[in-house]
Design an enzyme around this catalytic site. Structure first.
Site, mmCIF file in Angstrom:
data_model
loop_
_atom_site.group_PDB
_atom_site.id
_atom_site.type_symbol
_atom_site.label_atom_id
_atom_site.label_comp_id
_atom_site.label_asym_id
_atom_site.label_seq_id
_atom_site.Cartn_x
_atom_site.Cartn_y
_atom_site.Cartn_z
ATOM 1 N N LYS A 1 -3.778 -1.436 14.524
ATOM 2 C CA LYS A 1 -3.030 -0.445 15.292
ATOM 3 C C LYS A 1 -3.571 -0.331 16.713
ATOM 4 C CE LYS A 1 -3.604 2.112 11.916
ATOM 5 N NZ LYS A 1 -3.606 1.870 10.522
ATOM 6 N N GLU B 1 0.827 -1.215 0.000
ATOM 7 C CA GLU B 1 0.000 0.000 0.000
ATOM 8 C C GLU B 1 0.858 1.260 0.000
ATOM 9 O OE1 GLU B 1 -1.376 1.995 3.361
ATOM 10 O OE2 GLU B 1 -1.345 0.193 4.608
#
Ligand code: PSU
Ligand code: MN
EC number: 4.2.1.70
Length: 315
Positions: free
Chosen positions: A164, A30
């Protein structure tokens, strides 16, 4: 046909086109992590090192980004440099793809955006840092990353170091379960937590071996069960941060985001940048280490998927 129309928006780099023509496995990467997740020049250096790790293992990396009104599958060094340096890069999720393509701007694709483009390009494995998820306090803000909906419908395996730590991991896993997205873990039973190894929550299935991961994924797709698979692998021990430290700093960064009125797609980059500043750059070193490790796991998975046969007889 819709598929042909969609393909008219793709441009593959020469190495990516050659690898695909030769039937060599590809690994998508990405670009949001490059443009918005890490500062220059560490972002560009890390991207190059990640590409090298994947190539050394026998797969071909393909950084995905939007440039000049096309979806670019694989970037040259100059294009990567432009993406890493520019402060005019849109963060592109599913919602933003048509706007940035039609407008011809520079776009960095998130996990969701990259999954869409990888699937169009025929790439089955995608390596990132950590997936987006359900944000803490989402019951008030409704902030749930579009990455999760994309995992529910787009058939790409996403290799990550968990979600995260700024997120609500328990709710993220609940959401994935509801949408039928399997969460695999390798090297440990539990789902990883990005800066730290252990989220405290079990992954659905532990599969350490790339061949076993590939069999699982092939079986899902053979059955017509469209959608992604999450493969979590923890940050290497030597680079992991201490849980207590990251928890305290995350609380502080979240409070600052709230006080400053940061919302929408700005939240994740804000939190990552604040945590980096609050740790004096140590969180960036951890972020780089985990992405590199994910690249190894992803390259091995891509090779195993290329070998894995289709259908019940293959298992
Ligand atoms: N993981 C990283 N750094 C990042 C991201 C993930 O190590 O910058 C990005 C990914 O592109 C992910 C996005 O898709 O954060 C999630 O953003 P949001 O929470 O706004 O959906
Ligand atoms: Mn969000």
């Amino acid at each position: 046909m819709v598929a042909d129309l969609a393909h008219s928006w793709l441009i593959r780099s020469a190495p990516v086109a050659a690898a695909q023509a030769a039937g060599r496995p590809l690994v998508a990467l990405e670009s949001t992590i490059i443009a918005h997740g890490m500062p220059y020049p560490e972002n560009v250096r890390t991207a190059r090192e990640v590409e090298a790790i994947i190539r050394d293992l026998g797969a071909e990396p393909a950084i995905i980004a939007l440039m000049g009104g096309r979806i670019r599958i694989g970037l040259s060094d100059d294009e990567l440099e432009l993406l890493g340096r520019s402060d005019q890069v849109y963060k592109v999720s599913r919602r933003d793809l048509p706007a940035v393509l039609a407008g011809g701007g520079l776009g960095a694709t998130t996990v969701a955006g990259t999954m869409i483009c990888a699937a169009l390009a025929g790439i089955e494995v995608f390596v990132t840092g950590g997936i987006g998820g359900v944000h803490r306090g989402a019951q008030e803000t409704f902030d749930i990353s579009a990455d999760l909906q994309e995992l529910a419908k787009t058939s790409v395996a996403v290799v990550c170091a968990g979600a995260k730590s700024i997120l609500d991991i328990a709710l993220t896993l609940e959401y994935l379960e509801t949408h039928g997205v399997p969460v695999l873990s390798c090297e440990q039973d539990n789902f990883a937590a990005f800066y730290t190894r252990d989220s405290g929550f079990r992954a659905d299935f532990r599969l350490d071996d790339a061949a076993a991961q590939a069999r699982f994924i092939r079986t899902k797709w053979d059955l017509g069960l469209a959608g992604g698979v999450v493969l979590s692998t923890p940050v290497p021990q030597a680079a992991a941060m201490a849980c207590e430290e990251i928890d305290a700093l995350t609380q502080q960064a979240l409070a600052e985001a709230k006080a400053q009125g940061v919302t929408g797609k700005a939240v994740t980059p804000f939190l990552l940048a604040r945590i980096k500043a609050l740790t004096g750059g140590r969180s960036l070193a951890t972020n780089i280490a985990l992405v590199k490790h994910n690249a190894e796991v992803g390259a091995r998975l891509a090779l195993a998927l290329a070998q894995a046969g289709r259908g019940a007889g293959a298992a």
